[in-house]
Scaffold this motif. Structure first.
Motif, PDB file in Angstrom:
ATOM      1  N   GLN A 799       0.819  -1.217   0.000  1.00 40.00           N
ATOM      2  CA  GLN A 799       0.000   0.000   0.000  1.00 40.00           C
ATOM      3  C   GLN A 799       0.852   1.267   0.000  1.00 40.00           C
ATOM      4  N   ASN A 800       1.990   1.235   0.686  1.00 40.00           N
ATOM      5  CA  ASN A 800       2.807   2.438   0.842  1.00 40.00           C
ATOM      6  C   ASN A 800       4.068   2.444  -0.019  1.00 40.00           C
ATOM      7  N   ASP A 801       4.493   1.264  -0.467  1.00 38.26           N
ATOM      8  CA  ASP A 801       5.758   1.178  -1.199  1.00 38.26           C
ATOM      9  C   ASP A 801       5.563   1.026  -2.701  1.00 38.26           C
ATOM     10  N   VAL A 802       4.393   1.379  -3.192  1.00 33.86           N
ATOM     11  CA  VAL A 802       4.106   1.371  -4.633  1.00 33.86           C
ATOM     12  C   VAL A 802       3.519   2.726  -5.003  1.00 33.86           C
ATOM     13  N   LYS A 803       4.127   3.419  -5.970  1.00 32.05           N
ATOM     14  CA  LYS A 803       3.681   4.740  -6.375  1.00 32.05           C
ATOM     15  C   LYS A 803       3.362   4.745  -7.869  1.00 32.05           C
ATOM     16  N   TYR A 804       2.315   5.491  -8.221  1.00 36.71           N
ATOM     17  CA  TYR A 804       1.884   5.586  -9.609  1.00 36.71           C
ATOM     18  C   TYR A 804       2.178   6.986 -10.138  1.00 36.71           C
ATOM     19  N   PHE A 805       2.857   7.034 -11.290  1.00 35.49           N
ATOM     20  CA  PHE A 805       3.267   8.297 -11.903  1.00 35.49           C
ATOM     21  C   PHE A 805       2.464   8.556 -13.169  1.00 35.49           C
ATOM     22  N   ALA A 806       2.082   9.815 -13.350  1.00 35.88           N
ATOM     23  CA  ALA A 806       1.452  10.224 -14.600  1.00 35.88           C
ATOM     24  C   ALA A 806       2.483  10.181 -15.719  1.00 35.88           C
ATOM     25  N   GLN A 807       2.010  10.189 -16.963  1.00 28.07           N
ATOM     26  CA  GLN A 807       2.948  10.204 -18.091  1.00 28.07           C
ATOM     27  C   GLN A 807       3.754  11.490 -18.073  1.00 28.07           C
ATOM     28  N   LEU A 808       4.979  11.398 -18.583  1.00 20.52           N
ATOM     29  CA  LEU A 808       5.929  12.512 -18.492  1.00 20.52           C
ATOM     30  C   LEU A 808       5.479  13.728 -19.274  1.00 20.52           C
ATOM     31  N   TRP A 809       4.949  13.532 -20.485  1.00 17.54           N
ATOM     32  CA  TRP A 809       4.667  14.664 -21.370  1.00 17.54           C
ATOM     33  C   TRP A 809       3.191  15.038 -21.353  1.00 17.54           C
ATOM     34  N   GLU A 810       2.931  16.322 -21.391  1.00 21.50           N
ATOM     35  CA  GLU A 810       1.565  16.830 -21.494  1.00 21.50           C
ATOM     36  C   GLU A 810       1.263  17.055 -22.977  1.00 21.50           C
ATOM     37  N   GLY A 811       0.932  15.992 -23.665  1.00 21.32           N
ATOM     38  CA  GLY A 811       0.728  16.062 -25.102  1.00 21.32           C
ATOM     39  C   GLY A 811       1.740  15.192 -25.828  1.00 21.32           C
ATOM     40  N   SER A 812       1.917  15.462 -27.111  1.00 18.32           N
ATOM     41  CA  SER A 812       2.804  14.655 -27.944  1.00 18.32           C
ATOM     42  C   SER A 812       4.101  15.403 -28.215  1.00 18.32           C
ATOM     43  N   PRO A 813       5.255  14.766 -27.953  1.00 16.24           N
ATOM     44  CA  PRO A 813       6.539  15.383 -28.317  1.00 16.24           C
ATOM     45  C   PRO A 813       6.608  15.566 -29.835  1.00 16.24           C
ATOM     46  N   PRO A 814       7.442  16.468 -30.362  1.00 11.31           N
ATOM     47  CA  PRO A 814       8.529  17.134 -29.629  1.00 11.31           C
ATOM     48  C   PRO A 814       8.164  18.471 -28.984  1.00 11.31           C
ATOM     49  N   MET A 815       6.927  18.954 -29.178  1.00 12.65           N
ATOM     50  CA  MET A 815       6.573  20.278 -28.658  1.00 12.65           C
ATOM     51  C   MET A 815       5.887  20.219 -27.298  1.00 12.65           C
ATOM     52  N   ALA A 816       5.631  19.030 -26.772  1.00 17.08           N
ATOM     53  CA  ALA A 816       4.902  18.908 -25.512  1.00 17.08           C
ATOM     54  C   ALA A 816       5.792  19.283 -24.326  1.00 17.08           C
ATOM     55  N   PRO A 817       5.273  20.041 -23.365  1.00 21.55           N
ATOM     56  CA  PRO A 817       6.024  20.320 -22.131  1.00 21.55           C
ATOM     57  C   PRO A 817       5.842  19.164 -21.149  1.00 21.55           C
ATOM     58  N   PRO A 818       6.656  19.114 -20.095  1.00 19.48           N
ATOM     59  CA  PRO A 818       6.461  18.081 -19.066  1.00 19.48           C
ATOM     60  C   PRO A 818       5.101  18.225 -18.388  1.00 19.48           C
ATOM     61  N   ASN A 819       4.543  17.122 -17.982  1.00 18.18           N
ATOM     62  CA  ASN A 819       3.236  17.086 -17.333  1.00 18.18           C
ATOM     63  C   ASN A 819       3.357  17.578 -15.884  1.00 18.18           C
ATOM     64  N   PRO A 820       2.619  18.605 -15.479  1.00 13.35           N
ATOM     65  CA  PRO A 820       2.704  19.081 -14.089  1.00 13.35           C
ATOM     66  C   PRO A 820       2.352  18.000 -13.067  1.00 13.35           C
ATOM     67  N   LYS A 821       1.468  17.056 -13.451  1.00 10.55           N
ATOM     68  CA  LYS A 821       1.121  15.968 -12.529  1.00 10.55           C
ATOM     69  C   LYS A 821       2.331  15.061 -12.287  1.00 10.55           C
ATOM     70  N   TYR A 822       3.150  14.887 -13.327  1.00  9.42           N
ATOM     71  CA  TYR A 822       4.379  14.112 -13.165  1.00  9.42           C
ATOM     72  C   TYR A 822       5.281  14.796 -12.134  1.00  9.42           C
ATOM     73  N   CYS A 823       5.397  16.115 -12.217  1.00 13.91           N
ATOM     74  CA  CYS A 823       6.226  16.866 -11.268  1.00 13.91           C
ATOM     75  C   CYS A 823       5.677  16.748  -9.843  1.00 13.91           C
ATOM     76  N   GLU A 824       4.350  16.730  -9.697  1.00 12.49           N
ATOM     77  CA  GLU A 824       3.741  16.531  -8.380  1.00 12.49           C
ATOM     78  C   GLU A 824       4.093  15.150  -7.843  1.00 12.49           C
ATOM     79  N   ASN A 825       4.041  14.137  -8.711  1.00  8.23           N
ATOM     80  CA  ASN A 825       4.412  12.775  -8.299  1.00  8.23           C
ATOM     81  C   ASN A 825       5.858  12.716  -7.854  1.00  8.23           C
ATOM     82  N   ILE A 826       6.746  13.437  -8.563  1.00  7.25           N
ATOM     83  CA  ILE A 826       8.167  13.498  -8.192  1.00  7.25           C
ATOM     84  C   ILE A 826       8.315  14.088  -6.789  1.00  7.25           C
ATOM     85  N   GLN A 827       7.575  15.154  -6.516  1.00  9.19           N
ATOM     86  CA  GLN A 827       7.653  15.817  -5.213  1.00  9.19           C
ATOM     87  C   GLN A 827       7.191  14.878  -4.102  1.00  9.19           C
ATOM     88  N   GLU A 828       6.110  14.119  -4.345  1.00 11.84           N
ATOM     89  CA  GLU A 828       5.617  13.171  -3.349  1.00 11.84           C
ATOM     90  C   GLU A 828       6.634  12.070  -3.084  1.00 11.84           C
TER      91      GLU A 828
END
Length: 855
Positions: A799-828
């Motif tokens: 329950q505590n040692d498994v984390k789920y991350f959103a996809q890295l890109w907000e859209g399709s590369p090469p013009m997509a920026p990083p997904n803010p939800k991914y950054c939130e997951n990194i912070q957690e």
């Protein structure tokens, strides 16, 4: 008190007297008694300096900021901030930028809501008077402009040293933000071109050739030759130029900050005269707005007040686009506009007070009205006009060529340490030019060739004795290993390595770091322009140079004497590697080509770290995962590091880098450093058959045993792919159990479609637990150990040692920026790691003298 350092003398900048070059004219109307006439006032240089000084004081900026100052674990970096006190704006911006969170520019300073005095709070609503309470003018004392987000960004830029500037611009690029191209000094107005900050940035794009075949390109952006569209304005206009540019590049992302962005304010201090640049990179699809990579430049402020920037960019542009109210013959700006209109380059005039649609006045000259018009229609017309111009224009723009203008300062030329470091690196690169690509490694790096691979294999055999082997067999292998070391010792040190050792021992600390930075840049450039996929094995970088030095050290240690062609005692070599690590460079921990750890070399380097830093308390964090699953990206975002990120498997093995813990955190954590270990991907397509499994098991066993905590990175949700990596991971942890080491792990599922779906995640955890238990039974049989489930091997809470991350890109590369939800997951995840740190800590000497030899 903030002292703005003069970049040429490194002394506090003296009070400057009035100068026509730096005086900015602003007009405003002031009523005086009975006088109704308006007067024009000149804002003196002193007033400008006072405003800038006030901004720096408000942001609590003191002296130069170094990369080492921001690349450390602080209490502030462990918190998620949507707003903060104004004095924390700088560190909040940097923290989010290092995590590739494009919302870094949206942070607002905390502001109080002012309320007018009212009668008793229990007064009847019927007594409320809207005309009295809301009809009057606002209280001037209660209104103050917040700090403009771009002032925060540029304040950091002006105060940063060369290494922090480069890191900052690299992260801005990863966030798909526009980058500073020409930057006026806020006090002297001397224009600077920060070319060095672009040296580590590459862009990738896809385009179709004449046969309609898709061609992929990846180029260092300072070398790429692309068309360039330059936007500027004359006078004050009501429409946002930056917002119009965003609609052309990426309408879902604010590449250029504009007046309607979150956090924007009425006043800005540091942006006038700044030129920013961004690139549109096509994906090879029919929906691309432009079929080729196109650079877009944006001059902030009235172009009439910044003639130098205007002159440089209009000359270099493929297409010029100007925003203005209308044409006035007596306006001095119209002389420049008339010159551009009569010139051969395409010009697009956008009129704020004109309602007309796109029209072509003559070849390469266009007119568009903006008044009362739908922005999407205007954007489409402007895109069509630019494409028409580009189809007829053959001029291209190369970023590096901006430095050819004599009246601007180039950062890498202006800094003596940087210039000397570059000259030393260029001297080394001259040796490469004389060699055939396929021969470079053999001739320049002989100590890490066949002899090192043979020794590594013998060493593995020695430590894995078969049942039928006798003491005589073991003694024979030891003699063979000694003979190989003697042959390795007899190998000559190449001129390339001699020159490298000489350079790192003859420069001061700053020059040495610039030398290493430049050598990495030039090596990357050299191989990117010459190598094909078939010759990837021939590539080498700074990590291969350090590997060669490590083998020189190990061979000298084995025979206990210095090499005749080594000008310095071999015992001094680990000291330099330790200094590199302290300065923030990663060091190769495990040779991926030989699949072996040079224990003698690594232990010596760590011993030097102990001597230089003291016996510091270290938490070891490692990562494991399949190839191209986002391991390095995750670590880079978490700690602001710059581990190599590649879709292929160019660099192999494991690398370690030190992350310093701030003094405030040391008292809370009883902890000094985090040693971050990045690894190559498991299940590589480049290895096949049994060798793949053996190689991956060795790598997993090593990094799991070395670490206090291992992040098990799983990309996607495919059960079959998970099973492959879990079998390797479970076996590694089981081996640690057998030798009484007790590391822990956290599983990270990346690229999960919906990280907030509770029921789905519960099912995923249940499936993971089941697979882990099944893999444990299989591994227990292989290792001849009694274990029925994964919890029998290590302490693990699904329950505590498994984390789920959103996809890295907000859209399709090469013009997509990083997904803010991914950054939130990194912070957690970062917070979870720090909780683990409280209970797990080991002295640096323990890593050196106990754990590495033990594995």
């Amino acid at each position: 008190l903030f002292y703005f350092k003069n970049k040429q003398t490194s002394k506090p900048c003296p009070d400057l007297k009035s100068s026509a070059e730096v005086t900015q004219r602003i007009t405003f109307h002031k009523k005086e008694m009975d006088e109704k006439d308006s007067k024009e006032y000149t804002r003196s240089e002193q007033e400008i300096n006072e405003n800038i000084q006030h901004l720096f004081n408000k942001l609590h900026l003191e002296g130069k900021m170094r990369a080492a100052d921001v690349l450390q674990l602080t209490a502030h970096s462990l918190k998620s901030h949507k707003s903060c006190p104004v004095e924390e704006l700088i560190q909040t911006f940097i923290q989010k930028l290092l995590m590739m969170d494009y919302k870094a520019r949206n942070i607002k300073a905390n502001q109080l809501i002012h309320t007018k005095d009212t009668k008793d709070s229990h007064e009847f609503q019927a007594d409320a008077d809207i005309f009295r309470e809301m009809g009057g003018p606002g209280d001037a004392d209660n209104t103050s402009d917040p700090v403009h987000p771009m002032d925060v960004q540029m304040a950091v830029f002006h105060c940063a040293d060369g290494f922090l500037k480069q890191l900052m611009v690299t992260k801005l690029s990863q966030c798909q933000y526009a980058l500073p191209l020409l930057v006026p000094d806020p006090f002297t107005q001397q224009t600077e071109f920060p070319l060095l900050t672009f040296r580590q940035i590459s862009k990738s794009w896809k385009m179709r050739n004449k046969n309609n075949e898709i061609i992929s390109q990846t180029q260092p952006i300072y070398k790429a030759q692309t068309p360039m569209v330059f936007f500027f304005r004359f006078g004050s206009v009501s429409s946002s130029k930056s917002q119009l540019m965003n609609s052309l590049i990426n309408e879902r992302h604010n590449t250029f900050f504009h007046r309607n962005c979150p956090g924007s304010s009425r006043t800005r201090v540091l942006m006038d005269g700044v030129v920013e640049i961004a690139w549109f990179c096509p994906s090879g699809k029919d929906t691309d707005k432009f079929t080729d990579c196109v650079a877009f430049c944006n001059l902030h402020g009235d172009a009439g007040d910044h003639e130098k920037q205007l002159q440089i960019l209009t000359e270099m542009a493929s297409v010029n686009v100007v925003l203005l109210l209308g044409l006035q013959k007596n306006d001095r700006s119209m002389m420049k506009l008339d010159e551009l209109y009569k010139g051969s380059k395409p010009l697009i005039c956008t009129f704020i007070e004109d309602v007309s649609s796109l029209s072509k006045t003559r070849n390469g000259k266009y007119k568009i009205g903006l008044k009362c018009r739908n922005q999407s229609d205007v954007s489409e017309e402007l895109r069509r006009a630019i494409n028409d111009c580009l189809s007829e224009s053959y001029s291209t723009f190369r970023l590096e060529d901006v430095s050819k203008h004599s009246d601007i300062r180039v950062d890498e030329e202006d800094d003596d340490d940087c210039r000397r470091g570059r000259e030393a690196a260029q001297q080394m690169m001259c040796l490469l030019e004389k060699k055939d690509l396929t021969e470079i490694k053999d001739s320049f790096l002989p100590h890490q060739g066949k002899l090192w691979h043979q020794w590594s294999q013998k060493n593995k055999e020695l430590h894995r004795p078969r049942a039928y082997e006798t003491e005589e067999d073991i003694s024979r292998k030891q003699k063979e290993m000694t003979k190989i070391r003697e042959q390795q010792y007899e190998s000559d040190i190449s001129e390339f390595i001699k020159l490298f050792i000489k350079e790192v021992n003859s420069h001061n600390e700053c020059e040495k770091m610039f030398f290493l930075k430049w050598l990495r840049i030039l090596l990357d450039e050299y191989w990117s322009t010459r190598i094909s996929k078939e010759l990837q094995a021939a590539t080498f970088g700074v990590e291969h140079i350090m590997r060669e030095i490590g083998q020189i050290y190990e061979s000298c240690s084995s025979v206990k004497k210095n090499k005749k062609d080594l000008q310095f005692p071999f015992s001094s070599l680990p000291s330099f590697a330790a200094e590199m690590m302290i300065s923030g460079f990663p060091l190769e921990l495990m040779d991926g080509d030989a699949a072996h750890v040079p224990v003698i070399w690594i232990s010596a380097v760590l011993d030097q770290l102990v001597q230089k830093l003291g016996d510091q308390r270290v938490f070891v964090l490692s990562v494991l995962g399949t190839q191209s699953s986002g391991k390095s990206t995750m670590l880079n975002a978490m700690f602001g590091l710059q581990f190599a990120v590649s879709a292929g498997r160019c660099t192999r093995g494991a690398f370690m880098q030190l992350v310093r813990v701030s003094d405030e955190m040391k008292t809370q954590m009883n902890f000094d450093f985090i040693l971050v270990v990045d690894t190559e991907g498991l299940r590589s397509l480049e290895l096949a058959g049994k060798s793949t499994r053996d190689h991956d098991n060795e790598l997993a066993t090593f990094v799991v045993g070395l670490a206090n905590l291992t992040l098990i990175n799983i990309f996607g949700e495919s059960p079959s792919e998970m099973q492959d990596i879990l079998q390797i991971v479970v076996q590694a942890f089981l081996r640690m159990k057998k030798v009484r080491l007790n590391p822990s792990c956290v599983f990270v599922h990346q690229n999960v479609s919906d990280v907030t779906a509770g029921e789905k995640n519960m099912e995923g955890r249940r499936r993971l637990q089941k697979t882990l238990d099944e893999m444990t039974k299989l591994a227990a049989e292989e290792e001849d150990y009694d274990a029925g489930c994964f919890s029998d091997v290590i302490l693990f809470d699904v329950q505590n040692d498994v984390k789920y991350f959103a996809q890295l890109w907000e859209g399709s590369p090469p013009m997509a920026p990083p997904n803010p939800k991914y950054c939130e997951n990194i912070q957690e995840l970062k917070g979870i790691i720090i909780l683990s740190v409280r209970n797990l800590k080991s002295p640096l000497s323990r890593v050196s003298t106990r754990r590495l030899p033990e594995i």
